[in-house]
Design an enzyme around this catalytic site. Structure first.
Site, PDB file in Angstrom:
ATOM      1  N   PRO A 145       0.802  -1.230   0.000  1.00 52.35           N
ATOM      2  CA  PRO A 145       0.000   0.000   0.000  1.00 52.35           C
ATOM      3  C   PRO A 145       0.833   1.277   0.000  1.00 52.35           C
ATOM      4  O   PRO A 145       0.432   2.277  -0.585  1.00 52.35           O
ATOM      5  CB  PRO A 145      -0.824  -0.132   1.288  1.00 52.35           C
ATOM      6  CG  PRO A 145      -0.964  -1.601   1.498  1.00 52.35           C
ATOM      7  CD  PRO A 145       0.341  -2.185   1.034  1.00 52.35           C
ATOM      8  N   GLU A 261       9.706  -9.872 -18.732  1.00 50.28           N
ATOM      9  CA  GLU A 261       8.367  -9.369 -18.398  1.00 50.28           C
ATOM     10  C   GLU A 261       8.037  -8.136 -19.223  1.00 50.28           C
ATOM     11  O   GLU A 261       6.917  -7.990 -19.739  1.00 50.28           O
ATOM     12  CB  GLU A 261       8.293  -9.034 -16.912  1.00 50.28           C
ATOM     13  CG  GLU A 261       6.963  -8.436 -16.493  1.00 50.28           C
ATOM     14  CD  GLU A 261       6.889  -8.097 -15.012  1.00 50.28           C
ATOM     15  OE1 GLU A 261       5.856  -7.530 -14.593  1.00 50.28           O
ATOM     16  OE2 GLU A 261       7.853  -8.397 -14.279  1.00 50.28           O
ATOM     17  N   ARG A 287     -20.211   1.757 -41.058  1.00 48.06           N
ATOM     18  CA  ARG A 287     -20.982   2.850 -40.476  1.00 48.06           C
ATOM     19  C   ARG A 287     -21.081   3.994 -41.485  1.00 48.06           C
ATOM     20  O   ARG A 287     -20.072   4.413 -42.063  1.00 48.06           O
ATOM     21  CB  ARG A 287     -20.289   3.333 -39.204  1.00 48.06           C
ATOM     22  CG  ARG A 287     -20.905   4.565 -38.565  1.00 48.06           C
ATOM     23  CD  ARG A 287     -22.253   4.270 -37.963  1.00 48.06           C
ATOM     24  NE  ARG A 287     -22.751   5.438 -37.229  1.00 48.06           N
ATOM     25  CZ  ARG A 287     -24.002   5.609 -36.891  1.00 48.06           C
ATOM     26  NH1 ARG A 287     -24.918   4.689 -37.208  1.00 48.06           N
ATOM     27  NH2 ARG A 287     -24.382   6.688 -36.220  1.00 48.06           N
TER      28      ARG A 287
END
Length: 398
Positions: A145, A261, A287
């Site tokens: 924290p 990583e 669209r």
């Protein structure tokens, strides 16, 4: 939310048809098999899992049973002994659909290698076969924290008491926090060490150990079906044999695997950009506004062209560093550059793609809404953009 995020249909998985020399026919066979699994076991349920903010644990068991987890593990410990490319594909396909199975990539590519490299023979025999089979899923308990990137300032302590460590502290933002059965917990074994990082160690803690519990299940902006929690340690006693590597070497252990990583994170972020751009191209073609497709407007064409150009340049850079990493080259600066640049680029692309969807981009039925929420954390996890810039500057002699 529509699961067309995975099925916008991929005649090819690479928007630019870029040849990636590090992928062989065997790699692509693995990808095909993994995609079939995801189409059957994940895509039909993703909307429900996002609503529940949880991916069922049995999904990971099934992945292990089919040979998708920790493929790099030595056959002596139940693995297939495959190269980093297979884990790269696992990360790509997990991020291509998004959601909780990204936790399988974390397990295979980031946490399992800690034990492969630094574990004792006893630890490897005990755990690696279960990591491969999916019987055990792993996580790393690093962030607290009061600390983020400042790993040396962690406060979770591990005090030696005979043949045990007694662990006390709290961790937060722990990915796989609910589904994992084993955590590599970063602790302070010497609070007086100078410099402070020399007092950091890594200890293996299994779920079910007395005093070890989950705190809150955290509600997140994005990646909602990927379980993220707090972990609490109250006088948790674990054998000294659960120490990973040497006492006081935890910082080095963690840094050793960060390059892989960060490569995986940057590459996975790129894959999300590819999916967003493909779905956006499909959308603007169908669209209409003022009696013609949005894709015919010059602004739309310029936006798409600019995004595609940025992505093509990023893909070339990623291809280079992935190839060099797989050859064993040390490329810390380039890896930090990729981790700093690609996720930030993808955040910009998410905003631009959402804008091209107009009001529909704000609606959950279109995948761009979830992508817009999911992508920001890739610029934070594994080292923030700001930390990456600091590393780059330092390596340039500043």
């Amino acid at each position: 939310m529509s699961n067309t995020a995975y099925q916008v249909k991929q005649a090819t998985y690479d928007l630019f048809k870029t040849k990636r020399s590090y992928f062989t026919e065997e790699h692509e066979m693995f990808r095909t098999s993994l995609r079939k699994f995801i189409d059957k076991e994940v895509a039909p349920h993703l909307e429900e899992w996002e609503e529940n903010q949880y991916t069922p644990r049995e999904v990971f068991t099934k992945m292990g049973e089919q040979g998708f987890l920790a493929t790099q593990v030595d056959p002596a410990y139940g693995g297939l002994g495959l190269d980093f490319g297979f884990n790269l594909i696992l990360g790509e396909e997990a991020h291509r659909i998004g959601g909780g199975i990204v936790g399988a990539s974390l397990h295979s590519t980031i946490t399992v290698p800690y034990l492969e490299t630094y574990g004792t023979e006893e630890q490897k025999k005990k755990y690696l076969p279960k990591f491969v089979s999916g019987e055990i899923i792993t996580g790393v308990a690093m962030t607290e924290p009061g600390t983020g990137s400042d790993l040396a300032s962690i406060r979770t302590s591990a005090v030696r008491d005979g043949e045990h460590y007694v662990i006390n502290g709290q961790k937060t933002f722990i990915s796989n926090g609910l589904n994992a059965e084993l955590f590599f917990v970063v602790v302070k074994t010497d609070p007086n060490a100078v410099p402070a990082h020399k007092g950091v160690s890594v200890i293996i803690v299994e779920r079910g150990t007395p005093g070890f519990s989950n705190g809150r299940k955290l509600k997140k902006l994005g990646q909602r079906s990927w379980d993220t929690t707090e972990l609490i340690f109250e006088d948790v006693r674990v054998p000294v044999s659960n120490l990973l590597g040497e006492e006081g070497k935890g910082f080095r252990i963690l840094m050793d695997k960060l390059a892989q990583e960060r490569i995986s994170a940057a590459n996975s972020a790129y894959i999300v950009a590819e999916e967003m751009l493909k779905s956006t191209i499909a959308y603007v073609k169908q669209r209409t506004a003022f009696g013609k497709p949005i894709s015919s407007f010059q602004n739309t064409q310029f936006e798409i062209a600019e995004m595609a150009t940025e992505m093509s340049l990023a893909r070339s850079f990623l291809n280079d560093i992935i190839s060099r990493h797989m050859k064993g080259e040390k490329i810390d600066t380039e890896v930090s550059m990729a981790k700093a640049f690609v996720p930030e680029m993808v955040k910009r692309i998410a905003a631009r793609c959402l804008q091209l969807h107009g009001g529909y981009g704000f609606m959950e039925e279109y995948p761009i809404a979830r992508r817009y929420r999911d992508i920001p954390v890739l610029a934070i996890g594994g080292g923030t953009t700001e930390i990456m810039k600091t590393i780059i500057a330092k390596n340039l002699g500043m």
